[in-house]
Design a protein around this motif. Structure first.
Motif, short mmCIF file in Angstrom:
data_model
loop_
_atom_site.label_atom_id
_atom_site.label_comp_id
_atom_site.label_asym_id
_atom_site.label_seq_id
_atom_site.Cartn_x
_atom_site.Cartn_y
_atom_site.Cartn_z
N GLU A 6 34.02 37.87 31.16
CA GLU A 6 33.53 38.98 30.36
C GLU A 6 33.64 38.66 28.88
O GLU A 6 34.51 37.89 28.46
CB GLU A 6 34.34 40.24 30.67
CG GLU A 6 34.28 40.67 32.12
CD GLU A 6 35.56 41.32 32.60
OE1 GLU A 6 35.54 42.01 33.62
OE2 GLU A 6 36.59 41.12 31.94
N LEU A 20 28.93 44.91 26.30
CA LEU A 20 29.74 44.07 27.17
C LEU A 20 28.82 43.13 27.95
O LEU A 20 27.73 43.53 28.37
CB LEU A 20 30.55 44.91 28.16
CG LEU A 20 31.46 46.00 27.58
CD1 LEU A 20 32.19 46.72 28.72
CD2 LEU A 20 32.43 45.43 26.59
N CYS A 22 28.86 39.88 31.05
CA CYS A 22 29.62 39.23 32.11
C CYS A 22 28.76 38.16 32.75
O CYS A 22 27.59 38.41 33.07
CB CYS A 22 30.05 40.26 33.14
SG CYS A 22 30.84 39.58 34.61
N TRP A 36 29.86 47.42 36.35
CA TRP A 36 31.03 47.63 35.50
C TRP A 36 31.83 48.82 36.00
O TRP A 36 31.26 49.86 36.34
CB TRP A 36 30.58 47.88 34.06
CG TRP A 36 29.95 46.68 33.43
CD1 TRP A 36 28.61 46.37 33.42
CD2 TRP A 36 30.61 45.63 32.75
NE1 TRP A 36 28.41 45.19 32.77
CE2 TRP A 36 29.62 44.71 32.33
CE3 TRP A 36 31.94 45.36 32.42
CZ2 TRP A 36 29.93 43.55 31.64
CZ3 TRP A 36 32.23 44.20 31.72
CH2 TRP A 36 31.24 43.31 31.34
N ARG A 38 35.70 50.92 35.04
CA ARG A 38 36.67 51.09 33.98
C ARG A 38 37.90 51.81 34.49
O ARG A 38 37.83 52.57 35.46
CB ARG A 38 36.07 51.85 32.78
CG ARG A 38 35.73 53.30 33.06
CD ARG A 38 35.01 53.90 31.86
NE ARG A 38 34.67 55.31 32.07
CZ ARG A 38 33.92 56.02 31.24
NH1 ARG A 38 33.42 55.46 30.14
NH2 ARG A 38 33.66 57.29 31.51
N SER A 50 26.08 50.19 37.88
CA SER A 50 25.85 49.02 38.72
C SER A 50 24.36 48.76 38.86
O SER A 50 23.54 49.67 38.66
CB SER A 50 26.49 49.19 40.09
OG SER A 50 25.86 50.23 40.81
N ILE A 69 22.69 49.55 31.70
CA ILE A 69 23.06 48.29 32.35
C ILE A 69 21.82 47.43 32.50
O ILE A 69 20.73 47.93 32.77
CB ILE A 69 23.74 48.55 33.72
CG1 ILE A 69 24.34 47.24 34.26
CG2 ILE A 69 22.77 49.17 34.71
CD1 ILE A 69 25.24 47.47 35.49
N LEU A 80 26.25 45.53 29.61
CA LEU A 80 26.36 46.99 29.49
C LEU A 80 26.27 47.35 28.02
O LEU A 80 27.17 47.01 27.24
CB LEU A 80 27.67 47.49 30.09
CG LEU A 80 27.84 49.00 30.14
CD1 LEU A 80 26.87 49.62 31.17
CD2 LEU A 80 29.27 49.39 30.48
N TYR A 93 37.56 47.78 30.78
CA TYR A 93 36.31 47.66 31.53
C TYR A 93 36.31 46.35 32.31
O TYR A 93 36.60 45.28 31.76
CB TYR A 93 35.12 47.70 30.57
CG TYR A 93 34.83 49.10 30.08
CD1 TYR A 93 35.70 49.74 29.21
CD2 TYR A 93 33.69 49.79 30.50
CE1 TYR A 93 35.45 51.03 28.77
CE2 TYR A 93 33.43 51.07 30.06
CZ TYR A 93 34.31 51.69 29.19
OH TYR A 93 34.06 52.97 28.76
N TYR A 94 35.98 46.46 33.60
CA TYR A 94 35.99 45.31 34.49
C TYR A 94 34.59 45.04 35.02
O TYR A 94 33.89 45.95 35.48
CB TYR A 94 36.90 45.58 35.69
CG TYR A 94 38.35 45.76 35.34
CD1 TYR A 94 38.87 47.02 35.05
CD2 TYR A 94 39.21 44.66 35.30
CE1 TYR A 94 40.21 47.18 34.74
CE2 TYR A 94 40.55 44.81 34.99
CZ TYR A 94 41.04 46.07 34.71
OH TYR A 94 42.37 46.22 34.40
N CYS A 95 34.22 43.78 34.99
CA CYS A 95 32.98 43.34 35.62
C CYS A 95 33.23 43.15 37.11
O CYS A 95 34.30 42.67 37.51
CB CYS A 95 32.52 42.03 34.99
SG CYS A 95 31.02 41.33 35.71
N TRP A 112 36.19 40.26 40.72
CA TRP A 112 36.45 41.02 39.51
C TRP A 112 36.68 40.10 38.33
O TRP A 112 37.26 39.02 38.47
CB TRP A 112 37.68 41.91 39.69
CG TRP A 112 37.51 42.96 40.73
CD1 TRP A 112 37.83 42.87 42.04
CD2 TRP A 112 36.98 44.27 40.53
NE1 TRP A 112 37.53 44.05 42.69
CE2 TRP A 112 37.00 44.93 41.78
CE3 TRP A 112 36.48 44.97 39.42
CZ2 TRP A 112 36.55 46.24 41.95
CZ3 TRP A 112 36.04 46.27 39.59
CH2 TRP A 112 36.07 46.89 40.84
#
Length: 122
Positions: A6, A20, A22, A36, A38, A50, A69, A80, A93-95, A112
């Motif tokens: 990310e 963001l 990824c 993504w 969070r 998504s 997105i 994002l 925030y996680y991909c 992740w």
């Protein structure tokens, strides 16, 4: 193996924007969905947005009209764009990617990213 890397995130004032990105790399045969999530302190991880390989998009109600997105299937990337940010958007925030590493796999596996901090000040 598979890696999700990310970039982006940081500190921004309310009303500002952040982007963001990824990128997924490694042994990848196909990616079904990328997106993504969070997680704010003391709260559960939640879906933000998504995108499937077929182009179907899904957004959390709280970000509709503010976040966008986008996905590049050829490059295995997802981005994002976050506009009109609010303090309540503050979170890690996680991909995420649902993918298969070979044609023999009959199910998707979740991967992740390491997470990136987004902080929105009021």
């Amino acid at each position: 193996q598979v890696q999700l890397v990310e970039s982006g995130g940081g500190l921004v004032q309310a009303g500002g924007s952040l982007r963001l990105s990824c990128a997924a790399s490694g042994r990848i045969f196909s990616i079904n969905a990328m997106g993504w999530y969070r997680q704010a302190p003391g709260k559960q991880r939640e879906l933000v947005a998504s995108a499937t390989s077929g182009g179907r998009l899904n957004y959390a109600d709280s970000v509709l009209g503010r976040f966008t997105i986008s996905r590049d299937n050829a490059k295995n990337t997802v981005s994002l764009q976050m506009n009109s940010l609010k303090p309540e958007d503050t979170a890690v925030y996680y991909c995420n990617a649902e993918l298969r590493q070979s044609a023999r796999m009959t199910y998707d596996v979740n991967y992740w990213g390491q997470g990136t901090q987004v902080t929105v000040s009021s």
